[in-house]
Scaffold this motif. Structure first.
Motif, short mmCIF file in Angstrom:
data_model
loop_
_atom_site.label_atom_id
_atom_site.label_comp_id
_atom_site.label_asym_id
_atom_site.label_seq_id
_atom_site.Cartn_x
_atom_site.Cartn_y
_atom_site.Cartn_z
N LYS A 32 -11.01 86.63 132.87
CA LYS A 32 -10.72 85.20 133.01
C LYS A 32 -9.68 84.96 134.11
O LYS A 32 -9.74 83.98 134.84
N HIS A 33 -8.73 85.87 134.21
CA HIS A 33 -7.64 85.70 135.17
C HIS A 33 -7.86 86.43 136.48
O HIS A 33 -6.96 86.50 137.31
N GLY A 34 -9.07 86.99 136.68
CA GLY A 34 -9.42 87.49 137.99
C GLY A 34 -9.67 88.98 138.15
O GLY A 34 -9.99 89.42 139.26
N ALA A 35 -9.50 89.78 137.10
CA ALA A 35 -9.83 91.20 137.24
C ALA A 35 -11.29 91.32 137.66
O ALA A 35 -12.16 90.58 137.19
N LEU A 36 -11.57 92.24 138.57
CA LEU A 36 -12.93 92.40 139.07
C LEU A 36 -13.83 93.13 138.08
O LEU A 36 -14.98 92.77 137.90
N GLU A 37 -13.28 94.16 137.44
CA GLU A 37 -14.03 94.95 136.47
C GLU A 37 -13.08 95.41 135.37
O GLU A 37 -11.89 95.59 135.62
N TYR A 38 -13.63 95.63 134.18
CA TYR A 38 -12.82 96.04 133.03
C TYR A 38 -13.66 97.01 132.22
O TYR A 38 -14.77 96.67 131.79
N TYR A 39 -13.15 98.22 132.01
CA TYR A 39 -13.90 99.25 131.28
C TYR A 39 -13.06 99.85 130.17
O TYR A 39 -11.88 100.15 130.36
N GLU A 40 -13.67 100.04 129.04
CA GLU A 40 -13.10 100.79 127.91
C GLU A 40 -14.15 101.84 127.57
O GLU A 40 -15.27 101.50 127.19
N CYS A 41 -13.80 103.10 127.71
CA CYS A 41 -14.76 104.19 127.54
C CYS A 41 -14.29 105.14 126.45
O CYS A 41 -13.12 105.55 126.45
N ILE A 42 -15.20 105.50 125.55
CA ILE A 42 -14.86 106.43 124.48
C ILE A 42 -15.42 107.81 124.83
O ILE A 42 -16.55 107.92 125.32
N GLY A 43 -14.61 108.82 124.61
CA GLY A 43 -15.04 110.18 124.93
C GLY A 43 -16.23 110.60 124.08
O GLY A 43 -16.23 110.42 122.87
N ASP A 44 -17.24 111.16 124.74
CA ASP A 44 -18.36 111.72 123.98
C ASP A 44 -18.77 113.09 124.50
O ASP A 44 -19.64 113.74 123.95
N ASP A 45 -18.10 113.57 125.55
CA ASP A 45 -18.32 114.93 126.06
C ASP A 45 -16.94 115.46 126.45
O ASP A 45 -16.62 115.61 127.62
N LEU A 46 -16.13 115.72 125.44
CA LEU A 46 -14.73 116.09 125.67
C LEU A 46 -14.50 117.59 125.68
O LEU A 46 -13.36 118.04 125.75
N ASN A 47 -15.57 118.36 125.62
CA ASN A 47 -15.48 119.81 125.70
C ASN A 47 -16.52 120.30 126.71
O ASN A 47 -17.40 121.10 126.37
N PRO A 48 -16.45 119.80 127.95
CA PRO A 48 -17.48 120.14 128.93
C PRO A 48 -17.46 121.62 129.30
O PRO A 48 -16.42 122.26 129.31
N LYS A 49 -18.65 122.13 129.57
CA LYS A 49 -18.81 123.52 130.01
C LYS A 49 -18.83 123.52 131.53
O LYS A 49 -19.26 122.58 132.16
#
Length: 125
Positions: A32-49
């Motif tokens: 609303k106040h002008g941010a271009l993008e806003y992301y909230e991401c939850i970890g689902d691959d937190l033990n990558p090989k």
């Protein structure tokens, strides 16, 4: 070049529903106040090989998560650092962010377990 505020948060899994509600409100207010993008991401691959010779730290290690927690990685994109400062000032004055409105929204994580920083983009494609 754009400017990004970034966050890494350790959060109890039982609090994800509450956090998502807070994040959706945050997205609405920042955009609303002008941010271009806003992301909230939850970890689902937190033990990558990967290559055993290259062992980067895991987000769970950096955030020191417990077995009942996960990691949220969030970022907000702005036109510039100056733009970020203007947007954040407007957000803090928004009636939805008043102490009276926020008192009924419990903090679903410990603030001292959140990492935050502002980043100037130096590669954009």
């Amino acid at each position: 070049m754009k400017y990004v505020d970034g966050f890494v948060i350790a959060i109890p899994k039982k609090n994800l529903k509450t956090y998502k509600k807070m994040a959706e409100l945050g997205a609405k207010i920042w955009k609303k106040h002008g941010a271009l993008e806003y992301y909230e991401c939850i970890g689902d691959d937190l033990n990558p090989k990967g290559d055993p010779n290259m062992q980067p730290a895991k987000f769970t290690e950096l955030a020191k998560t417990k077995s009942n927690e996960t990691v949220i990685f969030s970022f907000i994109v702005y036109k510039s650092k100056t733009h970020r400062d203007k947007v954040n000032a407007a957000v803090m004055k928004d009636p939805a962010m008043s102490p009276e409105k926020m008192k009924d929204m419990p903090m679903p994580f410990k603030m001292n377990r959140m990492a935050y920083g502002g980043f100037s983009a130096f590669v954009e494609r």
